[in-house]
Motif scaffolding. Sequence first.
Motif, short mmCIF file in Angstrom:
data_model
loop_
_atom_site.label_atom_id
_atom_site.label_comp_id
_atom_site.label_asym_id
_atom_site.label_seq_id
_atom_site.Cartn_x
_atom_site.Cartn_y
_atom_site.Cartn_z
N ILE A 122 8.71 -27.31 41.01
CA ILE A 122 7.63 -27.97 40.29
C ILE A 122 7.70 -27.64 38.80
O ILE A 122 7.62 -28.52 37.94
CB ILE A 122 6.26 -27.57 40.87
CG1 ILE A 122 6.05 -28.27 42.22
CG2 ILE A 122 5.13 -27.92 39.91
CD1 ILE A 122 4.80 -27.82 42.95
N ASN A 123 7.85 -26.36 38.49
CA ASN A 123 7.90 -25.94 37.09
C ASN A 123 9.10 -26.52 36.36
O ASN A 123 9.01 -26.89 35.17
CB ASN A 123 7.91 -24.42 37.00
CG ASN A 123 6.57 -23.80 37.34
OD1 ASN A 123 5.52 -24.41 37.14
ND2 ASN A 123 6.58 -22.58 37.88
N THR A 124 10.23 -26.63 37.05
CA THR A 124 11.42 -27.20 36.42
C THR A 124 11.25 -28.68 36.15
O THR A 124 11.60 -29.18 35.07
CB THR A 124 12.65 -26.98 37.32
OG1 THR A 124 12.83 -25.57 37.55
CG2 THR A 124 13.91 -27.52 36.66
N LEU A 125 10.68 -29.40 37.10
CA LEU A 125 10.42 -30.83 36.90
C LEU A 125 9.47 -31.05 35.73
O LEU A 125 9.68 -31.96 34.90
CB LEU A 125 9.85 -31.45 38.17
CG LEU A 125 10.80 -31.49 39.38
CD1 LEU A 125 10.05 -31.91 40.64
CD2 LEU A 125 11.96 -32.44 39.12
N LEU A 126 8.43 -30.23 35.63
CA LEU A 126 7.49 -30.33 34.51
C LEU A 126 8.18 -30.00 33.19
O LEU A 126 7.94 -30.65 32.17
CB LEU A 126 6.30 -29.40 34.74
CG LEU A 126 5.36 -29.78 35.89
CD1 LEU A 126 4.41 -28.62 36.19
CD2 LEU A 126 4.57 -31.05 35.55
N TYR A 127 9.02 -28.98 33.22
CA TYR A 127 9.74 -28.58 32.00
C TYR A 127 10.62 -29.72 31.49
O TYR A 127 10.65 -30.02 30.29
CB TYR A 127 10.59 -27.35 32.30
CG TYR A 127 11.47 -26.94 31.14
CD1 TYR A 127 10.93 -26.28 30.04
CD2 TYR A 127 12.84 -27.22 31.14
CE1 TYR A 127 11.74 -25.91 28.98
CE2 TYR A 127 13.64 -26.86 30.09
CZ TYR A 127 13.08 -26.21 29.01
OH TYR A 127 13.89 -25.84 27.95
N VAL A 128 11.33 -30.37 32.40
CA VAL A 128 12.18 -31.48 32.00
C VAL A 128 11.34 -32.63 31.46
O VAL A 128 11.66 -33.23 30.42
CB VAL A 128 13.05 -31.94 33.19
CG1 VAL A 128 13.79 -33.23 32.87
CG2 VAL A 128 14.06 -30.84 33.56
N ASP A 129 10.24 -32.95 32.13
CA ASP A 129 9.38 -34.06 31.70
C ASP A 129 8.77 -33.84 30.33
O ASP A 129 8.54 -34.81 29.58
CB ASP A 129 8.26 -34.28 32.72
CG ASP A 129 8.67 -35.20 33.86
OD1 ASP A 129 9.87 -35.51 33.96
OD2 ASP A 129 7.79 -35.59 34.65
N PRO A 172 12.09 -43.66 26.48
CA PRO A 172 12.91 -44.51 27.37
C PRO A 172 14.17 -43.87 27.92
O PRO A 172 14.77 -44.41 28.85
CB PRO A 172 13.27 -45.69 26.46
CG PRO A 172 13.33 -45.10 25.09
CD PRO A 172 12.24 -44.05 25.07
N TRP A 173 14.57 -42.72 27.40
CA TRP A 173 15.89 -42.18 27.74
C TRP A 173 15.79 -41.08 28.78
O TRP A 173 16.22 -39.96 28.57
CB TRP A 173 16.61 -41.69 26.49
CG TRP A 173 16.54 -42.65 25.35
CD1 TRP A 173 16.06 -42.40 24.11
CD2 TRP A 173 16.94 -44.03 25.35
NE1 TRP A 173 16.14 -43.52 23.32
CE2 TRP A 173 16.69 -44.55 24.06
CE3 TRP A 173 17.49 -44.89 26.30
CZ2 TRP A 173 16.96 -45.87 23.71
CZ3 TRP A 173 17.77 -46.20 25.96
CH2 TRP A 173 17.52 -46.68 24.68
N GLY A 174 15.19 -41.41 29.92
CA GLY A 174 15.05 -40.45 31.00
C GLY A 174 14.13 -40.98 32.07
O GLY A 174 13.98 -42.19 32.25
N THR A 175 13.47 -40.06 32.76
CA THR A 175 12.68 -40.43 33.93
C THR A 175 11.19 -40.11 33.78
O THR A 175 10.46 -40.15 34.77
CB THR A 175 13.22 -39.72 35.18
OG1 THR A 175 13.33 -38.32 34.91
CG2 THR A 175 14.58 -40.26 35.58
N GLY A 176 10.76 -39.77 32.58
CA GLY A 176 9.37 -39.40 32.39
C GLY A 176 8.37 -40.46 32.80
O GLY A 176 7.22 -40.15 33.13
N GLY A 177 8.78 -41.74 32.79
CA GLY A 177 7.87 -42.80 33.17
C GLY A 177 7.90 -43.15 34.65
O GLY A 177 7.18 -44.05 35.08
N LEU A 178 8.71 -42.45 35.43
CA LEU A 178 8.85 -42.75 36.85
C LEU A 178 7.96 -41.85 37.69
O LEU A 178 7.81 -40.67 37.39
CB LEU A 178 10.30 -42.59 37.31
CG LEU A 178 11.32 -43.57 36.72
CD1 LEU A 178 12.70 -43.31 37.31
CD2 LEU A 178 10.91 -45.01 36.98
N GLY A 179 7.45 -42.40 38.76
CA GLY A 179 6.62 -41.62 39.67
C GLY A 179 5.16 -42.03 39.57
O GLY A 179 4.60 -42.11 38.48
#
Length: 216
Positions: free
Chosen positions: A104-111, A127-134
């Motif tokens: 969880i912490n790693t996913l948040l860190y990346v976002d 736009p250059w990643g997955t922050g808008g997905l989910g």
Amino acid sequence: MTKRQRRYAQYKTYPHGWYHLVTDKTKWLFHTPAEFVFGMNTIALCALLYPVRIVRFELMGNHIHIVLEGTGAACLKVFFYIRKRLGVDLDFKLIPIENDEQLINTLLYVDRNPYETDLNVLPGGYPWGTGGLGFRKLPPGGVRADTLSKAYLRRILHSETEVPGDFLVDTELGMILPISYVDTAFFERVFGTASFYLTRFVKAIETFLHLADQDL
């Protein structure tokens, strides 16, 4: 054998699991939207070519974050492919993710990476990643790959790799959309609800800002 080679040899022995792959920041990787699109398509090709499951990633100007599932050997292949495609002498770290809270912490860190670098974007607006997905109920958009010519796909990808027909392509940018190859369902299962994700995300940003203020 160099220190880097010894580290890579150790990574190769890592068992199947979840990992945070992050490149170093010594080289500038992406300068223009076209270069970012090339990087995005490179990540898509990694998902097609290697036995890994990608759940989150962000391309920053001078480094890359990927959260993925696979063996250490498969993660190495992903990194070597990225390095070859970008034509830059990159190094990287492969960090094992050992439990659900670390995941969880790693996913948040990346976002939160785009917001830590003061890119002046709203959540989900980078736009250059997955922050808008989910947890999004909007239609994904894009054009199915099987409605496009193979010549067109080869041209935008700079690769002969076959693209599944149900992959979605942004034909304005010439980019395979991440929703085609990123496991957003797994991401949603990890956080459970949009409310829980947003609460943790905001707390992560607040913690970062608090620590940044202390450094001033």
